[in-house]
Design an enzyme around this catalytic site. Structure first.
Site, mmCIF file in Angstrom:
data_model
loop_
_atom_site.group_PDB
_atom_site.id
_atom_site.type_symbol
_atom_site.label_atom_id
_atom_site.label_comp_id
_atom_site.label_asym_id
_atom_site.label_seq_id
_atom_site.Cartn_x
_atom_site.Cartn_y
_atom_site.Cartn_z
ATOM 1 N N TYR A 1 -13.209 12.065 0.527
ATOM 2 C CA TYR A 1 -13.508 11.740 1.937
ATOM 3 C C TYR A 1 -14.685 12.567 2.461
ATOM 4 C CZ TYR A 1 -8.718 10.881 0.636
ATOM 5 O OH TYR A 1 -7.604 10.549 -0.070
ATOM 6 N N TYR B 1 0.839 -1.214 0.000
ATOM 7 C CA TYR B 1 0.000 0.000 0.000
ATOM 8 C C TYR B 1 0.878 1.269 0.000
ATOM 9 C CZ TYR B 1 -2.969 3.669 2.023
ATOM 10 O OH TYR B 1 -3.608 4.863 2.273
HETATM 11 N N1 GLN Z 1 -0.459 7.237 1.961
HETATM 12 C C1 GLN Z 1 -1.385 8.177 2.560
HETATM 13 C C2 GLN Z 1 -1.911 7.638 3.864
HETATM 14 O O1 GLN Z 1 -2.158 6.483 3.978
HETATM 15 C C3 GLN Z 1 -2.500 8.457 1.578
HETATM 16 C C4 GLN Z 1 -3.514 9.441 2.143
HETATM 17 C C5 GLN Z 1 -4.095 10.385 1.121
HETATM 18 O O2 GLN Z 1 -3.520 10.669 0.076
HETATM 19 N N2 GLN Z 1 -5.218 10.944 1.479
HETATM 20 O O3 GLN Z 1 -2.087 8.354 4.818
#
Ligand code: GLN
Length: 306
Positions: free
Chosen positions: A242, A190
Site C-alpha cells: 500500500y 472476499y
Molecule cells: N480482510 C482485510 C480487510 O479487508 C484485509 C486487509 C489487509 O490484510 N491489509 O480489511
C-alpha cells in the site's frame, strides 16, 4: 549459502529488539493471536526448505490472498481485467475510499481492498456462484501448496460483521457499475479468502510459482504464463504494501505482499519464495518485525533485486 544460519542470525537480531506495533483489532477476531510469535520460511526452487520459529503455525493470510485472486483473474481475463482495476500504486492506505470517487469507481490496483474486491467480483462473474468461486480459489491455493487449507469461520464472521469500510468501498464501486454481482456475495467471497489459514511454510511453497515465471518448479505445472507472472511480481513490488510500498522496496528490495494477519510473502526471482510471520503491525498495517526480518535477509544475503 547457509540459509539456516542466516535465519538463525535474523531471529537473534529480531529477538534482541523490544516488541513494536500492535496486532490488528479492527477485525475483532484477529486479536486472538500470540503477539510475539515469529516465524520465517524459505523455499528454494529445488524444493529445499529452511525454517525458523513457529513456521508450521497457521495464521490468517488476509491480504496475501489478493495475490492468488489477482493471478486467477489475470489468467481468466487477461488485459480486459485492467478495464476494471488499474496497475498503479495508490499512495493511500489499503482501505481508503478517496480515489474511488474521482476515479469513477476504478481502483488503483488489485492489492488495495477496493481492487481486490473487484478481482473477487470478476471471479464470481466467471464461476457464477459464491460457493463454487470460493472452492476454485481454495483449489488454486491447495494445488500450489500441496495441502488442503481451510478458512477460519470466526475470523470470517467477525469481518462480515465489522467490515463497514469494505461495504462502503463495494457500494461506491457498485454505484459506478464496477461490481457486477450482489455486494453481499462479492464481500462474503472476499472475506472468506482473506480468512484462509496457512503457515509460513505453506505460503512460501505456494508462492514459488512466482519465482519461476508462473510455473510450479516442483510439479512443472504452469499456473500462469511468464508475462503474467511478471505483472504479478511488478505489482507486488509497487503496490504490495500500500502506502508503504516505496518503503518496502527501499529497505527490502523484493516483490512482497503483506496481510493484516501479520504475514508477508516475498519473491526472489529465479531463486526462492519467502514467508515471514509476526503479527504486530506498524501504522501502515504491515508486520513490523516481518519487514525488519526481510530487510536483514536481503542485507545478509545480498539477494535484493536491486
Ligand atoms: N480482510 C482485510 C480487510 O479487508 C484485509 C486487509 C489487509 O490484510 N491489509 O480489511
Amino acid at each position: 549459502m547457509n540459509y539456516q544460519k542466516i535465519l538463525e542470525e535474523i531471529q537473534i537480531q529480531i529477538q534482541s529488539e523490544l516488541p513494536k506495533g500492535e496486532v490488528a483489532s479492527y477485525i475483532p477476531a484477529l486479536k486472538n493471536v500470540q503477539a510475539d510469535d515469529f516465524a520465517m520460511s524459505i523455499k528454494l526452487l529445488d524444493g529445499t526448505s529452511y525454517n525458523i520459529g513457529c513456521f508450521d503455525k497457521k495464521f490468517s493470510i488476509q491480504s496475501i490472498s489478493k495475490v492468488f485472486t489477482f493471478a486467477m483473474a489475470l489468467k481468466l481475463y487477461g488485459k480486459d481485467l485492467y478495464k476494471r482495476v488499474w496497475y498503479e500504486p495508490s499512495g493511500n492506505p489499503f482501505n481508503s475510499l478517496v480515489q474511488l470517487e474521482y476515479e469513477k469507481g476504478i481502483p488503483r490496483n488489485p492489492f488495495i481492498n477496493a481492487g481486490a474486491i473487484v478481482t473477487t467480483d470478476s471471479l464470481l462473474s466467471y464461476y457464477k456462484n459464491k460457493n463454487i468461486t470460493f472452492n476454485e480459489i481454495n483449489h488454486f491455493i491447495n494445488s500450489l501448496c500441496k495441502k488442503e487449507i481451510f478458512y477460519n469461520e470466526e475470523i470470517f464472521k467477525s469481518e462480515l460483521e465489522s467490515g463497514y469500510r469494505n461495504q462502503a468501498l463495494a457500494s461506491l464501486m457498485k454505484s459506478f457499475k464496477n461490481i457486477n454481482n450482489p455486494i453481499k456475495d462479492t464481500l462474503e467471497t472476499y472475506f472468506k479468502h482473506c480468512s484462509l489459514m496457512m503457515s509460513c511454510e505453506e505460503l512460501a511453497t505456494a508462492m514459488l510459482f512466482l519465482a519461476n515465471h508462473g510455473v510450479d518448479p516442483l510439479t512443472n505445472k504452469e499456473f500462469i504464463t511468464a508475462p503474467k507472472a511478471k505483472r504479478v511480481n511488478a505489482l507486488m513490488l509497487t503496490c504490495g504494501h500500500y502506502d508503504a510500498s516505496g518503503d518496502f522496496a527501499f529497505h527490502v528490495g523484493l516483490p512482497g505482499k503483506s496481510g493484516v494477519g501479520g504475514g508477508i510473502v516475498a519473491i526472489v526471482p529465479k531463486k526462492m519464495a519467502i514467508c515471514v510471520y509476526s503479527p504486530r503491525l506498524n501504522e501502515k498495517g504491515n508486520s513490523h518485525t516481518g519487514t525488519k526480518a526481510l530487510e536483514l535477509f536481503t542485507t545478509l544475503t545480498e539477494l535484493s533485486i536491486f
